[in-house]
Design an enzyme around this catalytic site. Structure first.
Site, PDB file in Angstrom:
ATOM      1  N   HIS A   1       1.647   2.963  -3.301  1.00  0.00           N
ATOM      2  CA  HIS A   1       0.575   3.627  -4.034  1.00  0.00           C
ATOM      3  C   HIS A   1       0.778   5.135  -4.069  1.00  0.00           C
ATOM      4  O   HIS A   1       0.567   5.786  -5.097  1.00  0.00           O
ATOM      5  CB  HIS A   1      -0.769   3.367  -3.349  1.00  0.00           C
ATOM      6  CG  HIS A   1      -1.528   2.208  -3.922  1.00  0.00           C
ATOM      7  ND1 HIS A   1      -1.925   2.150  -5.236  1.00  0.00           N
ATOM      8  CD2 HIS A   1      -1.980   1.080  -3.343  1.00  0.00           C
ATOM      9  CE1 HIS A   1      -2.576   1.018  -5.436  1.00  0.00           C
ATOM     10  NE2 HIS A   1      -2.624   0.349  -4.305  1.00  0.00           N
TER      11      HIS A   1
ATOM     12  N   GLN B   1       0.830  -1.208   0.000  1.00  0.00           N
ATOM     13  CA  GLN B   1       0.000   0.000   0.000  1.00  0.00           C
ATOM     14  C   GLN B   1       0.862   1.254   0.000  1.00  0.00           C
ATOM     15  O   GLN B   1       0.496   2.272  -0.593  1.00  0.00           O
ATOM     16  CB  GLN B   1      -0.936   0.002   1.204  1.00  0.00           C
ATOM     17  CG  GLN B   1      -1.942  -1.124   1.187  1.00  0.00           C
ATOM     18  CD  GLN B   1      -2.684  -1.213  -0.136  1.00  0.00           C
ATOM     19  OE1 GLN B   1      -3.464  -0.338  -0.486  1.00  0.00           O
ATOM     20  NE2 GLN B   1      -2.424  -2.271  -0.889  1.00  0.00           N
TER      21      GLN B   1
END
Length: 421
Positions: free
Chosen positions: A254, A251
């Site tokens: 991102h 994550q």
């Protein structure tokens, strides 16, 4: 990564990015100009922001079909299988219209109707997200939406990503425009000579897209104002540090504002994961982004026991929650707030991003406390059905008229009494 003990005052939420005053003003000006000048304004802003002078906005069906042909057979089969998984999951969400009748003959019910037209925004430019196409288009198709319009900003060559166009074709989109930014949101919301307006706009974008969606809400529906991505990993002594670190970084890469949090009952695991994150960062292609995310928004929280760890999760209400514990199902039963829940070692978050079937468009920044993943219900509206029988009317007319007068609405009462008792 920062390691801290959980306390009731531990801050887990980030502030909501509402944009600067200049950004909000810029978005309002773009929307006003598109409403006034239509295609001309869209072309002007596309050239200004994307550096592309478009002869036409629409992507031809020949170009869309050609994008599918350019995929390798293996790549195409993967997208098609992912699409089938997503379709199968969302078909289980379908509800039916219903009608019930009581002994008096009164008929009550609910009629479900698909929206007429939906606009899907897909980020573009230097990035390409075919998975975003599948996740936004397929539940709309399952819901029965007849017209699905996709917009996406062009690259410097004036073209859309081949993989995005291929995914759109596989998902069932037939109307694609190579425009992006606030001008694309405005075109979808209010229409131009080229682009017919839609009823709802879904899909992620940058801060200007998010602000534009907020601005047009009310004239059209929107899915949500999504913030940067989040993951929380809830782990006990059974978790493997290198795998947890990899999931946190999945994550972090991102966005520099993405949030990665490990919540654990094991101090030793906390220190092992912190070391693994630093080690794995060194070889990441998107190291600069992931490093900033981990530095500013990454955190490891050590809890006294599993009850306290679950309290931390429910406080965070994360977009993605991985539960890597001895009995993840038992732990999950106590989780109240999470967008998507991944159970066990082999349910790493990318499984949900791309392939398993549940939607990856999820509530962020704590909004999982009151909202849900994108689903079929988001593309249907409900109408109530009321057919009162004469028997029920006579029985209840006086009560209804009295209720109306309690609110000071005499005309309501007289509408009932005009039909006799």
């Amino acid at each position: 990564m920062k390691i801290e003990r959980f306390t009731e005052g531990t801050s887990l939420k980030r502030s909501v990015d509402s944009g600067t005053a200049d950004q909000r003003k810029a978005v309002q000006d773009i929307i006003d100009e598109v409403r006034k000048s239509g295609d001309g304004a869209v072309a002007y802003y596309t050239e200004k922001f994307d550096g592309v002078k478009l002869k036409q906005f629409a992507v031809s069906m020949k170009e869309i079909e050609g994008a599918v042909d350019e995929l390798s057979e293996y790549e195409r089969s993967i997208i098609e299988e992912a699409a089938a998984n997503i379709r199968s999951f969302h078909e289980k969400q379908l509800k039916n219209s219903w009608i019930s009748t009581d002994e008096t003959g009164t008929m009550l019910g609910q009629k479900l109707t698909a929206l007429d037209a939906v606009g899907v925004y897909v980020p573009g430019g230097t990035a390409a997200y075919p998975s975003s196409v599948l996740m936004n288009v397929i539940p709309a198709k399952v819901a029965g939406v007849e017209r699905i319009v996709m917009v996406s900003p062009p690259g410097k060559d004036g073209k859309l990503s081949k993989s995005v166009m291929a995914a759109a074709k596989i998902a069932g989109v037939t109307e694609i425009y190579q425009i992006g930014g606030a001008q694309a949101v405005a075109a979808l919301a209010y229409g131009t000579d080229t682009i017919e307006k839609v009823d709802k706009i879904v899909g992620p974008g940058n801060i200007y897209v998010a602000l534009a969606k907020r601005e047009v809400f009310g004239d059209v529906a929107i899915d949500m104002i999504a913030g940067p991505s989040e993951i929380a990993v809830l782990a006990d002594e059974t978790a493997i540090a290198k795998e947890v670190a990899a999931d946190l970084l999945s994550q972090a890469e991102h966005d520099a504002r993405a949030c990665s949090v490990l919540i654990t009952t094991e101090a030793s695991l906390a220190h092992e994961v912190a070391k693994e994150v630093e080690k794995q960062l060194t070889s990441l292609p998107r190291r600069e982004i992931a490093e900033a995310s981990i530095r500013d928004y990454g955190k490891i929280i050590v809890c006294e026991d599993m009850n306290q760890a679950i309290m931390a999760v429910n406080t965070l209400a994360p977009e993605h929650l991985e539960i890597i514990t001895k009995d993840p199902l038992e732990v999950m039963a106590q989780v109240r707030h999470a967008g998507a829940i991944f159970l066990g070692r082999y349910s790493t978050e990318p499984v949900g991003d791309y392939f398993a079937g549940p939607n990856h468009v999820l509530p962020t920044n704590g909004t999982a406390r009151f909202s849900s993943p994108l689903n079929v219900d988001d593309f249907q509206k409900k109408s109530s059905i009321i057919m009162y029988s004469q028997t029920a009317f006579k029985k209840n007319a006086e009560k209804i008229a009295t209720f109306a007068r309690l609110e000071g609405l005499e005309a309501h009462a007289r509408a009932v009494e005009s039909r006799g008792k």
